[in-house]
Design an enzyme around this catalytic site. Sequence first.
Site, PDB file in Angstrom:
ATOM      1  N   ASP A  38       0.823  -1.221   0.000  1.00  0.00           N
ATOM      2  CA  ASP A  38       0.000   0.000   0.000  1.00  0.00           C
ATOM      3  C   ASP A  38       0.850   1.261   0.000  1.00  0.00           C
ATOM      4  O   ASP A  38       0.662   2.160   0.832  1.00  0.00           O
ATOM      5  CB  ASP A  38      -0.936   0.015   1.214  1.00  0.00           C
ATOM      6  CG  ASP A  38      -1.642  -1.312   1.427  1.00  0.00           C
ATOM      7  OD1 ASP A  38      -2.072  -1.914   0.430  1.00  0.00           O
ATOM      8  OD2 ASP A  38      -1.758  -1.743   2.589  1.00  0.00           O
ATOM      9  N   GLU A 197     -10.898   1.067  -2.223  1.00  0.00           N
ATOM     10  CA  GLU A 197     -10.137   1.348  -1.004  1.00  0.00           C
ATOM     11  C   GLU A 197      -8.933   2.208  -1.354  1.00  0.00           C
ATOM     12  O   GLU A 197      -8.840   2.722  -2.475  1.00  0.00           O
ATOM     13  CB  GLU A 197      -9.704   0.044  -0.331  1.00  0.00           C
ATOM     14  CG  GLU A 197      -8.932  -0.882  -1.249  1.00  0.00           C
ATOM     15  CD  GLU A 197      -8.672  -2.258  -0.657  1.00  0.00           C
ATOM     16  OE1 GLU A 197      -8.832  -2.431   0.558  1.00  0.00           O
ATOM     17  OE2 GLU A 197      -8.296  -3.153  -1.422  1.00  0.00           O
TER      18      GLU A 197
END
Length: 524
Positions: A38, A197
């Site tokens: 991420d 997300e």
Amino acid sequence: MKIKLFLTLIFVLLLTISKAQDENGMYTNPILFADYSDPDVIRVKDDYYMVASSFTAFPGIPILHSKDLVNWKIINHVYQKLPFSWYNKPKHGKGAWAPSIRYHKGMFYVYVCSPDEGLFMARTADPARPWELFHVADIAQWEDPCPFWDEDGNAYLAHSKLAGGLAVIHKMSTEGTKLLDNGVIVYQNKVENPTLEGLKLMKRNGYYYIFAPAGGVSTGWQTVLRSKNIYGPYESKKVLDQGDTDINGPHQGGFVDTQTGEWWFIHFQDRDAFGRIAHLQPGKWLTNDWPVIGMDDDGDGCGSPVKTFKKPNVGKTYPVTKPQTSDDFNSAKLGLQWQWQANSNPSWYSLSAKPGSIRLFAANSPTELGNLWYAGNLLLQKVSAPEQTFTTKLFFNPSDESEMAGITVFGQYYTFLCLRQIKSQLRLSLVESGFKADGFVPKELFGVAIKQNQVWLKGHIYADQTCSYSYSLNGKDFTEIPQRLKITKGRWVGAKIGIACVNPNLAPVKMGFADFDFFEVEDK
């Protein structure tokens, strides 16, 4: 041995060119073959800074620095501990999820959510120095926040929600420490963009953009939402997907410009046991004010990943740099590559008890007779190449029955080559264990009695996601243990390598220790 390790490292540095950087001004993906999940990235003048998820590894949220987006070095972590006592023991899969990093009016900001404790913000004027941590909102089920300061001085925060596939925007105080409203759901489309997300919010040419991955970790794509109003309505466009490449699920990252006006996107690729490794893709803005990432050969506005490409033009050329791995333990502080599996405890180790070594004390961990899955005092680092070896020299001084110390390839299933004290005798054991719903008591796969406290241990990582081990009694002649063993990821993280010293007894009599003279990592 210290001199030998130093000379080896210099030799490798001088003669080996990083696979991520070619000699002809090109680079090859992945730029980081390590679990920097991420990622988010910013540029401040001529410097690039990247953050990544750390979950329940401590210290948490690594800060990496680069001058050219290809070569990176760890310079710090956002926090040393989380201020909750339950993190004093492993809470696999919890902790810091998908942070974002931004720079505003002379301050660096990192925002992150944990699935149970809510929203945190950290700030500093210098990312290489300590960060100040704030617990902004105590609310569960939030994830992946990103701040944004608009041209009119208003501040906002975007985030998603677990399993919600939605984008939420809050008004925020200008200093970034408070949310001023309940938030507005500005986008949700579970058909077009399921599992939305990883939100990253920015503004350009009058449009508000939300960069957001969708479609899941291993099979997803990168979506961009845009609107003339920060609260929407937002239209969406897919700007990067796998195409006909072998880079699966290219998404979730940071879009950043260079000093020369180029745009680049750093994202992850899920490689199972190796974790979510980092890739760099070229990007650009089209005349219709949509971005495209990667190579858009058919002109449909959605690119696919590149394997090899010309390096970013940052005005200069910089030398090969890689995140730290090997350690001779000569420093007064732990190397930045190391992380514990719980809030660190100073009683776990010493760098001064035997100068030039790290001493790990046999911390009490009785769950399932010393199953390392439940031990916080594992000192681990990321696997950083598809094939590598790691070696250490171990002196073991046990004080209690069944204490053990050694090296591990650690995941939800792990293997551990260690010295153990069994009935006052020393035994070299290769052990397997890990997490199973019905329990997994450590099981010996190989064992041999030895008569000395000092051994050299070596682990071998292979591209097919297996590992093996070898050992030596003199530091020169190594005996291979003839077993290839699987490597598995942890909970949301890739496999790790490192060292441990554990006492598995419910009521330990004394606490022994193990001295590790060095930890040498070599990529094949």
